[in-house]
Design a protein around this motif. Structure first.
Motif, short mmCIF file in Angstrom:
data_model
loop_
_atom_site.label_atom_id
_atom_site.label_comp_id
_atom_site.label_asym_id
_atom_site.label_seq_id
_atom_site.Cartn_x
_atom_site.Cartn_y
_atom_site.Cartn_z
N SER A 281 0.84 -1.21 0.00
CA SER A 281 0.00 0.00 0.00
C SER A 281 0.87 1.26 0.00
O SER A 281 1.79 1.40 0.81
CB SER A 281 -0.91 0.01 1.23
N GLY A 282 0.61 2.16 -0.93
CA GLY A 282 1.34 3.41 -1.01
C GLY A 282 2.70 3.32 -1.67
O GLY A 282 3.40 4.33 -1.79
N ARG A 283 3.07 2.16 -2.17
CA ARG A 283 4.40 1.97 -2.80
C ARG A 283 4.33 2.04 -4.33
O ARG A 283 5.36 1.93 -5.00
CB ARG A 283 5.01 0.63 -2.38
N GLY A 284 3.14 2.17 -4.89
CA GLY A 284 3.01 2.26 -6.33
C GLY A 284 3.21 0.95 -7.07
O GLY A 284 3.47 0.95 -8.27
N VAL A 285 3.11 -0.17 -6.38
CA VAL A 285 3.28 -1.48 -7.01
C VAL A 285 1.97 -2.24 -6.92
O VAL A 285 1.27 -2.18 -5.91
CB VAL A 285 4.43 -2.27 -6.33
N LYS A 286 1.62 -2.95 -8.00
CA LYS A 286 0.39 -3.73 -8.05
C LYS A 286 0.72 -5.22 -8.04
O LYS A 286 1.82 -5.63 -8.41
CB LYS A 286 -0.42 -3.37 -9.30
N LEU A 287 -0.27 -6.02 -7.64
CA LEU A 287 -0.12 -7.46 -7.62
C LEU A 287 -0.81 -8.08 -8.83
O LEU A 287 -1.93 -7.69 -9.20
CB LEU A 287 -0.74 -8.05 -6.35
N ALA A 288 -0.14 -9.03 -9.46
CA ALA A 288 -0.72 -9.76 -10.60
C ALA A 288 -0.50 -11.25 -10.39
O ALA A 288 0.60 -11.67 -10.00
CB ALA A 288 -0.08 -9.30 -11.92
N LEU A 289 -1.54 -12.03 -10.63
CA LEU A 289 -1.45 -13.48 -10.47
C LEU A 289 -1.16 -14.14 -11.81
O LEU A 289 -1.83 -13.84 -12.81
CB LEU A 289 -2.77 -14.04 -9.92
N ARG A 290 -0.17 -15.02 -11.83
CA ARG A 290 0.11 -15.86 -13.00
C ARG A 290 -0.57 -17.20 -12.72
O ARG A 290 -0.02 -18.09 -12.08
CB ARG A 290 1.63 -16.02 -13.18
N ILE A 291 -1.79 -17.33 -13.24
CA ILE A 291 -2.65 -18.45 -12.87
C ILE A 291 -2.32 -19.69 -13.69
O ILE A 291 -2.12 -19.62 -14.91
CB ILE A 291 -4.14 -18.08 -13.07
N GLU A 292 -2.28 -20.82 -13.01
CA GLU A 292 -2.05 -22.10 -13.66
C GLU A 292 -3.10 -22.32 -14.75
O GLU A 292 -4.29 -22.04 -14.56
CB GLU A 292 -2.15 -23.21 -12.61
N GLY A 293 -2.65 -22.82 -15.92
CA GLY A 293 -3.56 -23.06 -17.02
C GLY A 293 -4.71 -23.98 -16.64
O GLY A 293 -4.48 -25.05 -16.07
N GLY A 294 -5.91 -23.55 -16.93
CA GLY A 294 -7.09 -24.32 -16.58
C GLY A 294 -7.70 -23.95 -15.25
O GLY A 294 -8.83 -24.38 -14.93
N ALA A 295 -6.99 -23.16 -14.45
CA ALA A 295 -7.49 -22.75 -13.13
C ALA A 295 -8.07 -21.34 -13.16
O ALA A 295 -8.46 -20.82 -12.12
CB ALA A 295 -6.37 -22.83 -12.09
N GLU A 296 -8.14 -20.73 -14.35
CA GLU A 296 -8.57 -19.33 -14.44
C GLU A 296 -9.95 -19.12 -13.83
O GLU A 296 -10.15 -18.20 -13.02
CB GLU A 296 -8.56 -18.86 -15.90
N ALA A 297 -10.92 -19.93 -14.20
CA ALA A 297 -12.29 -19.73 -13.74
C ALA A 297 -12.39 -19.82 -12.22
O ALA A 297 -13.04 -18.99 -11.58
CB ALA A 297 -13.23 -20.74 -14.40
N ALA A 298 -11.72 -20.81 -11.63
CA ALA A 298 -11.80 -21.00 -10.19
C ALA A 298 -11.15 -19.85 -9.44
O ALA A 298 -11.69 -19.34 -8.44
CB ALA A 298 -11.14 -22.33 -9.79
N VAL A 299 -9.97 -19.40 -9.89
CA VAL A 299 -9.26 -18.32 -9.20
C VAL A 299 -9.99 -17.00 -9.39
O VAL A 299 -10.14 -16.21 -8.44
CB VAL A 299 -7.80 -18.23 -9.69
N VAL A 300 -10.46 -16.72 -10.60
CA VAL A 300 -11.19 -15.48 -10.85
C VAL A 300 -12.45 -15.43 -10.00
O VAL A 300 -12.80 -14.40 -9.43
CB VAL A 300 -11.52 -15.33 -12.35
N ASP A 301 -13.16 -16.56 -9.90
CA ASP A 301 -14.37 -16.60 -9.09
C ASP A 301 -14.04 -16.40 -7.61
O ASP A 301 -14.77 -15.70 -6.89
CB ASP A 301 -15.07 -17.95 -9.29
N LEU A 302 -12.93 -16.97 -7.15
CA LEU A 302 -12.51 -16.79 -5.76
C LEU A 302 -12.24 -15.32 -5.46
O LEU A 302 -12.68 -14.78 -4.43
CB LEU A 302 -11.26 -17.63 -5.49
N LEU A 303 -11.52 -14.64 -6.36
CA LEU A 303 -11.22 -13.22 -6.17
C LEU A 303 -12.49 -12.37 -6.27
O LEU A 303 -12.63 -11.38 -5.54
CB LEU A 303 -10.20 -12.75 -7.19
N ARG A 304 -13.40 -12.78 -7.14
CA ARG A 304 -14.65 -12.02 -7.27
C ARG A 304 -15.46 -12.11 -5.97
O ARG A 304 -16.00 -11.11 -5.50
CB ARG A 304 -15.46 -12.56 -8.44
#
Length: 224
Positions: free
Chosen positions: A99-122
């Protein structure tokens, strides 16, 4: 899109000064010349963490004051609710640390796990976390709304990304400047710049997209 070299964090940065910005593969520490190189303008676009201890790894990266735009963490398919909660706990701790450092987090999601991880974050309303595309990504469209960075390999087909309109930085693993220059040139030739998505959306926020006939492009758009 712009191709940037992704090099080990323990590499000597001096030979990479002409190639800024760069991406780093975190190897537990940084070459001692990195702080000076950053002060001389060697910008770090992203740091890719191994993800074995993501919070500790991220804190160590921040301690080196490399000023990255993104911290990229691997994310596997959560095997159970406990694994899902553990991923969310890591993200919460990292969001607080960055927070306040100007850096963002990005997930490199395992192939095929996109729907599950996106739903979890949603469900957790983790809108501050984005995604990093990679050649194993199975469904890039699921990530398109927060696709902030990417990493590829020589010969990777990037047309699916271009169809989505992605045109930001793409990291290419590199060991030496000459090899990177040749591989990046080949990718640039195979994937020329795309200004707009090939397939425009038919609706935005539930409303149909209707062409505005009153909009006229300038004459220069007609020039070949």
């Amino acid at each position: 899109m712009r191709f940037v070299p992704q090099i080990p964090s323990t590499s000597d940065p001096r030979s990479w000064l002409p190639f800024a910005p760069l991406a780093l593969r975190w190897e537990g520490g940084a070459h001692p010349d990195w702080p000076g190189a950053v002060r001389r303008g060697l910008a770090v676009h992203a740091v890719h963490l191994p993800g074995q201890s993501p919070v500790e790894e991220a804190l160590e990266v921040l301690r080196h004051n490399l000023g990255p735009d993104f911290l990229v963490l691997p994310a596997a398919l959560p095997a159970n609710r406990e694994a899902g909660f553990r991923l969310l706990g890591h993200l919460e701790a990292l969001l607080e640390a960055t927070s306040g450092r100007g850096v963002k987090l990005a997930l490199r999601i395992e192939g095929g796990a996109e729907a599950a991880v996106v739903d979890l974050l949603r469900q957790a309303r983790a809108e501050a976390v984005g995604y990093c595309w990679h050649p194993g990504t199975a469904d890039a469209e699921l990530l398109a709304d927060r696709l902030w960075c990417g990493v590829c390999e020589p010969g990777t087909d990037l047309q699916p990304l271009q169809r989505l309109g992605y045109r930001w930085d793409m990291a290419l693993p590199a060991e030496d400047p000459a090899t990177f220059r040749a591989q990046a040139a080949a990718l640039e030739a195979a994937h020329p710049l795309v200004l707009f998505p090939a397939e425009l959306p038919t609706e935005i926020l539930g409303r149909p997209v209707v062409p505005d006939d009153s909009v006229v492009l300038g004459r220069h758009w007609d020039r070949s």
